[in-house]
Structure formats: structure tokens, C-alpha cells
Design a protein around this motif. Structure first.
Motif, short mmCIF file in Angstrom:
data_model
loop_
_atom_site.label_atom_id
_atom_site.label_comp_id
_atom_site.label_asym_id
_atom_site.label_seq_id
_atom_site.Cartn_x
_atom_site.Cartn_y
_atom_site.Cartn_z
N PHE A 1 -9.78 1.06 -6.87
CA PHE A 1 -8.48 0.68 -6.74
C PHE A 1 -7.74 -0.01 -5.62
O PHE A 1 -6.45 -0.44 -5.98
N LYS A 2 -8.46 -0.83 -4.77
CA LYS A 2 -7.59 -1.60 -3.84
C LYS A 2 -8.13 -2.92 -4.26
O LYS A 2 -7.58 -3.81 -3.49
N LYS A 3 -8.52 -3.09 -5.50
CA LYS A 3 -9.15 -4.40 -5.84
C LYS A 3 -7.85 -5.65 -6.12
O LYS A 3 -8.42 -6.71 -5.54
N GLN B 1 -2.34 0.20 -7.79
CA GLN B 1 -3.81 0.84 -7.46
C GLN B 1 -4.26 1.61 -8.56
O GLN B 1 -5.43 1.77 -8.98
N ALA C 1 -8.37 8.96 -4.60
CA ALA C 1 -8.45 7.55 -4.07
C ALA C 1 -8.57 7.83 -2.60
O ALA C 1 -8.78 7.11 -1.61
N ASP D 1 -5.05 -5.39 -3.86
CA ASP D 1 -4.16 -5.03 -2.63
C ASP D 1 -4.15 -6.58 -1.94
O ASP D 1 -2.89 -6.74 -1.31
N ARG E 1 1.28 1.78 -5.28
CA ARG E 1 0.40 2.91 -5.63
C ARG E 1 0.29 2.89 -7.21
O ARG E 1 -0.79 3.06 -7.78
N THR F 1 0.69 -1.32 -0.10
CA THR F 1 -0.05 -0.18 -0.07
C THR F 1 0.83 1.43 -0.02
O THR F 1 0.16 2.40 -0.51
#
Length: 333
Positions: free
Chosen positions: A164-166, A152, A309, A168, A149, A143
Motif C-alpha cells: 500500500f505504500k508503493k 494508498q 494496513a 508514497d 490514504r 501519508t
């Protein structure tokens, strides 16, 4: 009278210690792994910071520290363990946002433009949309790192900002050398790595299954500075000669590397003392997509994405918001 004398002596001692703590000529630099730190490697190998310091009339004592991951680097900077941090634009923006109105951390220079590759050994993965729960993506700091980044940012382009965190949950913190070893060996759960040169190049050369899924330049819409150097406002203001000598040394290193790629490769190998293949290293340095320069390029897009985000609270209007002013950076973006 004796108490006054003691008190006066203690006051003088305190002032002396304070001045010593902020004395010019001390520079502690934290770098990480990879050819992206070549400007620092050449500066260290050829003692360019010391050279530029002498030209400015000051002796500079330089300490070099090797860390892994933007989170560790940021912690070291805020704790006062280092003076200059080397990490991705992502960690810079995180700490710039976090320290606004306090330590006021900003960038001091770029380390150049390098494409970062997301490499996978899974033959079913050709785009980020192909990743599943069976995949594990190594990167230097979950992260926080610039790779995290950029992943993301790519996810936001693929599925929308709200997603955007799909990817992570598929990422795992691992230093670049360890991640590269895992990809080349192909015997661990790590089957993807968002790295940097030369590790990504070693992976592509060392494992026939390794292939590029994503190029950071494609995510950012062109050449961009992914790795930068940054410091606190206090250090920059209280050490103007050391700061200027440092930037001058980096600029000299950038010009020298561009003209002497072979010499730069030798300097990298001397400083890093690894077994990296020299021919592969030269290929990285001579890659036409690679540029060595201190002015940042194309960084605002990532900054604006991080704001949208919710990763940072401050919205930068310009790259100048998160970089200190310096003539060498005048053509930045």
C-alpha cells in the motif's frame, strides 16, 4: 482570616475563568482550500451559524481559520487552537484512533460528496501502475491527508495490501493552490496532483496535457464523503447549544446550495476573494457527482483499509464509531 478571604477570592476567580473558558457561544473553525468547504463558505457568508444560534437563544462568536493539510489541522485541534477541524476522512480516522480514551475526537458532519481526481501531465501515465521515479505527486499532506490514504488504498487494490505504500515515495506535500499552479504551468518537477475541486478542474482546463489518472469514487466503490468536520468530545459535551446550532447551520447551507447553485458560487467567490472563473465554479457545483449534505456516506471502506494496513490500531465496526450521534447524520454510512 485575610488569607482565607484571599484564597476564597482566588477560588471564585478560578471558577469564573474556567466557566468563561468553557462558555457557550464561541466557535473556532479551521477549513482548508477548495469547493469542498462550500458549506462553511455559505454559512460564513450568510451568517447561518449566528442565525441558528439566535434561534437557540445564544449569541455565537465565530472565528474562521485557514490551514493546509490534515496534519496541521489535527495539531491545531489537539493544541486547543481551534474547536472544529475541517479535513479529510483520513485525518479524522488518524486522530480518532490517536485520541481514543483521551480527547475522543470524532466527526460532527460531512461536507458532502465530491470526486477527487489524481491528475497527471505525463502522457505516459494512464493508471497508477504507470508512475515511475520520474513522477512527483503533490497532495496536501504526505501519508496523512485523505488524498494520501486514497492513493494508498488504490495501491493496495493494484498490488496487494502489503504494497500500500508503493507510491508514497513519489508524493510531496503542497497546498492545493500551489500544486494547481505547478500543474498548469508545467515547469516544475510536480507533474501530478491528487487534489480536489476546483483545483483539479482548473488543471484540466488550464493545461492540455492534464488528464485524470484516478477518480476517488472508483477507489471507494461509489459516491463518498472525503472531507468532514470533527471535534473533541469535551467541546461537543460542554457546548451543546453551539454544537447543535452549528449542525443546523450546515444543514441549512447544504439545502440552500442545492437549490441555489448560482448564489452559492457568488458566496464562494466573496469569501475566498480569488480570481476563479465563475463558469468553471458553477460547473463544479452542478456536477451530478457532487452532493451537498451533512450525513457522511461510504466512509467505512477507507476506515477498514487503514486498519488492515496498520495505519490505525482500532478497528471500527461502523461509521458511528468515529462520528458523534446527531439526528442530521442518521442516514450516514
Amino acid at each position: 482570616m485575610k488569607l482565607r478571604t484571599i484564597a476564597a477570592a482566588l477560588t471564585v476567580a478560578a471558577i469564573t475563568l474556567s466557566n468563561a473558558a468553557h462558555a457557550e457561544g464561541k466557535l473556532r473553525i479551521a477549513e482548508q482550500f477548495g469547493v469542498v468547504y462550500l458549506l462553511l463558505n455559505v454559512a460564513q457568508d450568510q451568517k447561518l451559524i449566528e442565525k441558528q444560534g439566535k434561534l437557540a437563544g445564544i449569541d455565537i462568536d465565530v472565528d474562521w481559520v485557514k490551514l493546509s493539510g490534515g496534519a496541521a489541522v489535527n495539531d491545531a485541534l489537539l493544541s486547543g487552537s481551534i474547536d472544529v477541524a475541517g479535513a479529510g476522512v483520513g485525518p479524522l480516522l488518524t486522530i480518532w484512533d490517536r485520541t481514543a480514551g483521551k480527547q475522543n475526537v470524532k466527526g460532527v458532519a460531512s461536507l458532502g460528496n465530491f470526486p477527487y481526481y489524481l491528475v497527471s501531465t505525463n502522457p505516459k501515465v494512464n493508471t497508477i501502475a504507470d508512475f515511475t521515479a520520474a513522477d512527483r505527486i503533490a497532495l496536501p499532506a504526505v501519508t496523512v491527508s485523505v488524498q494520501a490514504r486514497l492513493l494508498q488504498m488504490a495501491a493496495a487494490k493494484q498490488w496487494g495490501v502489503g504494497e500500500f505504500k508503493k507510491l508514497d515515495h513519489l508524493t510531496q506535500t503542497l497546498p492545493h493552490p500551489d500544486a494547481a499552479a505547478a500543474i498548469i504551468a508545467g515547469q516544475t518537477e510536480i507533474n501530478a496532483h491528487f487534489g480536489n475541486p476546483p483545483f483539479q478542474d482548473q488543471e484540466l482546463a488550464g493545461n492540455p496535457k492534464a488528464h485524470i489518472v484516478l477518480n476517488s469514487f472508483d477507489v471507494q466503490g461509489g459516491p463518498s464523503s472525503a472531507t468532514v468536520l470533527y471535534a473533541t468530545e469535551k467541546y461537543v459535551k460542554e457546548n451543546p447549544k453551539t454544537y447543535r446550532a452549528f449542525i443546523a447551520a450546515l444543514d441549512e447551507a447544504a439545502q440552500w446550495i442545492t437549490k441555489n447553485p448560482d448564489g452559492a458560487a457568488d458566496a464562494y467567490l466573496r469569501i475566498n476573494k480569488g480570481s476563479l472563473d465563475r463558469a468553471l465554479l458553477l460547473k463544479v457545483i452542478k456536477n451530478p457527482q457532487v452532493q451537498f449534505k451533512v450525513a457522511p456516506e461510504n466512509t467505512l471502506g477507507l476506515a477498514q483499509f487503514m486498519f488492515k494496513a496498520g495505519a490505525i490500531k482500532k478497528q471500527p465496526a461502523s461509521w458511528r464509531d468515529y462520528f458523534f450521534e446527531h439526528p442530521a447524520l442518521a442516514k450516514g454510512s
